[in-house]
Design a protein around this motif. Structure first.
Motif, mmCIF file in Angstrom:
data_model
loop_
_atom_site.group_PDB
_atom_site.id
_atom_site.type_symbol
_atom_site.label_atom_id
_atom_site.label_comp_id
_atom_site.label_asym_id
_atom_site.label_seq_id
_atom_site.Cartn_x
_atom_site.Cartn_y
_atom_site.Cartn_z
ATOM 1 N N ASN A 1 0.827 -1.199 0.000
ATOM 2 C CA ASN A 1 0.000 0.000 0.000
ATOM 3 C C ASN A 1 0.863 1.252 0.000
ATOM 4 O O ASN A 1 0.562 2.239 -0.673
ATOM 5 N N ASP A 2 1.950 1.248 0.791
ATOM 6 C CA ASP A 2 2.863 2.381 0.788
ATOM 7 C C ASP A 2 3.462 2.565 -0.597
ATOM 8 O O ASP A 2 3.634 3.680 -1.087
ATOM 9 N N GLN A 3 3.801 1.441 -1.233
ATOM 10 C CA GLN A 3 4.413 1.499 -2.552
ATOM 11 C C GLN A 3 3.445 2.104 -3.551
ATOM 12 O O GLN A 3 3.805 2.967 -4.354
ATOM 13 N N MET A 4 2.191 1.673 -3.498
ATOM 14 C CA MET A 4 1.199 2.223 -4.398
ATOM 15 C C MET A 4 0.993 3.712 -4.107
ATOM 16 O O MET A 4 0.798 4.513 -5.006
ATOM 17 N N ARG A 5 1.050 4.062 -2.839
ATOM 18 C CA ARG A 5 0.859 5.444 -2.443
ATOM 19 C C ARG A 5 1.921 6.340 -3.077
ATOM 20 O O ARG A 5 1.678 7.505 -3.379
ATOM 21 N N HIS A 6 3.107 5.784 -3.273
ATOM 22 C CA HIS A 6 4.191 6.539 -3.881
ATOM 23 C C HIS A 6 4.288 6.269 -5.385
ATOM 24 O O HIS A 6 5.349 6.355 -5.979
ATOM 25 N N PHE B 1 -4.887 6.929 -6.722
ATOM 26 C CA PHE B 1 -5.481 7.275 -5.435
ATOM 27 C C PHE B 1 -6.330 8.536 -5.491
ATOM 28 O O PHE B 1 -6.815 8.994 -4.460
ATOM 29 N N ASP B 2 -6.516 9.092 -6.682
ATOM 30 C CA ASP B 2 -7.394 10.252 -6.801
ATOM 31 C C ASP B 2 -8.815 9.905 -6.367
ATOM 32 O O ASP B 2 -9.473 10.667 -5.656
ATOM 33 N N GLU B 3 -9.311 8.777 -6.830
ATOM 34 C CA GLU B 3 -10.679 8.366 -6.524
ATOM 35 C C GLU B 3 -10.737 7.226 -5.517
ATOM 36 O O GLU B 3 -11.819 6.858 -5.059
#
Length: 246
Positions: free
Chosen positions: A124-129, A230-232
């Protein structure tokens, strides 16, 4: 060597160098009986991926002690060095490959608890970045037994966990029944027929799955520049109740 059309920000060093793949294995056994098959399967998968032009980093559960605290349980920069180094590998990967035996119809405890549980927020952190990565699952029951099903039940069970971690499993999987008869100790394919047919059959079988992995990894790498995932669909990072229905 395969060629990929990629955007400039992907973690490929060049178009020809391929994907940066983290291969996570699931066996801590070193001696038998029964015959220890994990190392030969790991070698087979790593060599096959490297021959396709990819950069492979092997994460071995034997490098960790039993889980005491997951990496996100530490203050930033305070986790043990081995955990920080492993987390960095996962965060920088373009894709993951999980290699697991099947124990009691399930993925190996070493993979589920000692590796994935330590880094459960990493995906999740990776996707966040903006490091959205697909996951390719390799499940091999016979990596650790002489069974005929090739770890298929472990593969199905592992998909749920990896999806929860934010990964995107591709549809194809690789199963290696009776690995002790398929692979030599060095990870090469046992040749039982003339004309090298055994090698060609396994190469064709693996190529279908690896081709899916490559397609999705490059697609995700390119598209994250166009649309922020992560916009939506923002990450839940405060409390489990954020998942609750109204």
């Amino acid at each position: 060597m395969k060629k990929f059309i990629i955007s400039s920000s992907c973690s490929f060093s060049s178009v020809a160098s391929g994907l940066n793949i983290a291969m996570i294995s699931g066996s801590t056994r070193t001696t038998g009986p029964p015959t220890v098959l994990g190392p030969r399967v790991n070698s087979f998968i790593q060599t096959t991926l490297e021959e396709r032009g990819h950069i492979i980093t092997h994460i071995d559960p034997k490098q960790f002690t039993l889980l005491q605290k997951p990496v996100f349980g530490y203050a930033p920069g305070k986790a043990p060095q081995e955990l920080q180094e492993c987390q960095s590998i996962l965060q920088q990967a373009d894709a993951y490959v999980c290699v697991t035996p099947e124990y009691n119809h399930s993925p190996s405890p070493a993979l589920m608890n000692d590796v994935l549980r330590r880094f459960e927020n990493t995906a999740n952190d990776q996707m966040r970045h903006h490091q959205l990565s697909p996951t390719f699952l390799i499940h091999n029951e016979v990596t650790y037994s002489a069974g005929q099903w090739g770890g298929t039940r472990a593969g199905v069970a592992l998909r749920t966990t990896l999806s929860e971690l934010g990964c995107l499993p591709v549809s194809a999987m690789i199963h290696i029944p009776k690995a002790q008869e398929v692979l030599n100790r060095d990870g090469s394919i046992v040749v039982t027929s003339e004309g090298n047919d055994d090698v060609e059959r396994w190469e064709k079988y693996c190529s279908r799955t690896f081709s899916q992995l490559e397609w999705w990894a490059v697609a995700a790498c390119n598209h994250r520049e166009v649309v922020d995932p992560f916009d939506e669909s923002p990450v839940f990072g405060k409390a489990p109740s954020q998942r609750n229905a109204p």
